[in-house]
Design a protein around this motif. Structure first.
Motif, PDB file in Angstrom:
ATOM      1  N   PRO A  27      25.792 102.107 117.909  1.00 29.54           N
ATOM      2  CA  PRO A  27      26.355 101.793 116.589  1.00 29.54           C
ATOM      3  C   PRO A  27      27.787 101.288 116.637  1.00 29.54           C
ATOM      4  CG  PRO A  27      26.165 104.162 116.889  1.00 29.54           C
ATOM      5  CD  PRO A  27      25.459 103.525 118.045  1.00 29.54           C
ATOM      6  N   ALA A  28      28.510 101.607 117.720  1.00 26.18           N
ATOM      7  CA  ALA A  28      29.904 101.149 117.840  1.00 26.18           C
ATOM      8  C   ALA A  28      29.992  99.651 118.082  1.00 26.18           C
ATOM      9  CB  ALA A  28      30.611 101.902 118.954  1.00 26.18           C
ATOM     10  N   SER A  49      27.976  99.725 108.733  1.00 28.10           N
ATOM     11  CA  SER A  49      28.575  99.994 110.038  1.00 28.10           C
ATOM     12  C   SER A  49      27.839 101.045 110.843  1.00 28.10           C
ATOM     13  CB  SER A  49      30.034 100.425 109.856  1.00 28.10           C
ATOM     14  OG  SER A  49      30.116 101.593 109.060  1.00 28.10           O
ATOM     15  N   ASN A  50      26.848 101.716 110.261  1.00 27.13           N
ATOM     16  CA  ASN A  50      26.144 102.755 111.016  1.00 27.13           C
ATOM     17  C   ASN A  50      24.684 102.352 111.202  1.00 27.13           C
ATOM     18  OD1 ASN A  50      25.562 105.076 112.389  1.00 27.13           O
ATOM     19  ND2 ASN A  50      25.602 106.421 110.607  1.00 27.13           N
ATOM     20  N   LEU A  51      24.446 101.540 112.216  1.00 29.15           N
ATOM     21  CA  LEU A  51      23.107 101.092 112.580  1.00 29.15           C
ATOM     22  C   LEU A  51      22.682 101.859 113.824  1.00 29.15           C
ATOM     23  CD1 LEU A  51      20.663  99.127 112.452  1.00 29.15           C
ATOM     24  CD2 LEU A  51      22.059  97.473 113.701  1.00 29.15           C
ATOM     25  N   THR A  52      21.608 102.640 113.707  1.00 30.14           N
ATOM     26  CA  THR A  52      21.146 103.463 114.820  1.00 30.14           C
ATOM     27  C   THR A  52      19.655 103.227 115.047  1.00 30.14           C
ATOM     28  OG1 THR A  52      20.664 105.338 113.362  1.00 30.14           O
ATOM     29  CG2 THR A  52      22.857 105.266 114.353  1.00 30.14           C
ATOM     30  N   ALA A  69      14.750 101.220 113.694  1.00 25.95           N
ATOM     31  CA  ALA A  69      16.173 101.216 113.348  1.00 25.95           C
ATOM     32  C   ALA A  69      16.395 101.849 111.979  1.00 25.95           C
ATOM     33  CB  ALA A  69      16.715  99.793 113.343  1.00 25.95           C
ATOM     34  N   THR A  70      17.554 102.484 111.834  1.00 29.41           N
ATOM     35  CA  THR A  70      17.936 103.122 110.573  1.00 29.41           C
ATOM     36  C   THR A  70      19.343 102.681 110.203  1.00 29.41           C
ATOM     37  OG1 THR A  70      16.554 105.071 111.001  1.00 29.41           O
ATOM     38  CG2 THR A  70      18.319 105.320 109.385  1.00 29.41           C
ATOM     39  N   THR A 100      19.188 105.872 103.160  1.00 30.07           N
ATOM     40  CA  THR A 100      18.946 105.090 104.373  1.00 30.07           C
ATOM     41  C   THR A 100      17.951 103.963 104.116  1.00 30.07           C
ATOM     42  OG1 THR A 100      17.130 106.523 105.129  1.00 30.07           O
ATOM     43  CG2 THR A 100      19.364 107.063 105.889  1.00 30.07           C
ATOM     44  N   MET A 101      18.045 102.933 104.950  1.00 36.81           N
ATOM     45  CA  MET A 101      17.026 101.903 105.063  1.00 36.81           C
ATOM     46  C   MET A 101      16.469 101.990 106.473  1.00 36.81           C
ATOM     47  SD  MET A 101      18.561  98.521 103.161  1.00 36.81           S
ATOM     48  CE  MET A 101      20.159  98.550 103.996  1.00 36.81           C
ATOM     49  N   THR A 102      15.204 101.641 106.639  1.00 35.62           N
ATOM     50  CA  THR A 102      14.609 101.687 107.965  1.00 35.62           C
ATOM     51  C   THR A 102      13.828 100.413 108.247  1.00 35.62           C
ATOM     52  OG1 THR A 102      12.579 102.776 107.184  1.00 35.62           O
ATOM     53  CG2 THR A 102      14.390 104.203 107.910  1.00 35.62           C
TER      54      THR A 102
END
Length: 209
Positions: A27-28, A49-52, A69-70, A100-102
């Motif tokens: 995510p960074a 900014s927080n894609l995991t 992905a979330t 959240t979106m997935t």
């Protein structure tokens, strides 16, 4: 006879499929970005900014990769606080109910040199619809200074926001919509596998930047 045995062994070795490995989305160094038209005259851009998530990939055959992905909706930013607050409201993403979106891929097919079509299920505001991304071939795999293995890729798609229940309908007096229905999505993703721990190590301290 010896040559025949060696040839048969070579055929067997090349026929063995590569095993998929689990890569983590970093995510960074990853972003999910979007672009909308404002009053039909300019582009407004924002990102999360927080894609995991994870990618199952053998490092060779992209068409066999599996992506999950979330996105944390509350990390949305367009660099205008008032607009960001509005986008989190029920008029748009309704982040209080759907934080959240997935995305989960269902197929990847070749689409020319270095290009692929990645189809999967996108869930936003509790609505799940299929979306197809134009996917770039992954970069060369590298080792970072800490010994982690990394690879990168990018993907783009266009969706109709109203298909996902984002039905805000503000208009100018002449009927021009304040926000376009079509939204362009761009994903820039860096995947990583941490360095293997030294044999016999009881534990270690993480390092990163």
């Amino acid at each position: 006879m010896k040559r025949s045995v060696l040839f048969a062994l070579a055929v067997l070795l090349t026929a063995v499929p590569a095993f998929a490995q689990t890569w983590q989305i970093d995510p960074a160094h990853s972003r999910a970005q979007f672009t909308a038209r404002h009053f039909g005259i300019s582009n407004v851009r924002g990102d999360f900014s927080n894609l995991t998530g994870t990618v199952e990939f053998d490092g060779k055959d992209v068409t066999n990769a599996k992506i999950r992905a979330t996105i944390d909706v509350n990390t949305i930013t367009t660099h205008v606080q008032q607009r960001d607050t509005h986008l989190k409201s029920a008029d748009f993403f309704d982040a209080a109910k759907h934080p959240t979106m997935t995305f989960e891929s269902t197929s990847i097919t070749a689409a020319g040199a270095g290009k692929y079509k990645m189809t999967g299920n996108l869930t936003m505001r509790g609505v799940t619809k299929p979306v197809t991304f134009d996917l770039d071939a992954p970069s060369a795999v590298i080792k970072d200074p800490q010994g982690a293995t990394r690879v990168g890729t990018a993907a783009v798609a266009t969706i109709n926001r109203k298909d996902f229940g984002v039905a805000y309908d503000g208009k100018l007096p002449n009927g021009t919509p304040s926000v376009s229905d079509d939204i362009r999505i761009q994903l820039d993703v860096e995947l990583m596998q941490p360095a293997a721990a030294p044999a016999g190590a009881a534990g270690g301290r993480g390092r990163g930047n």
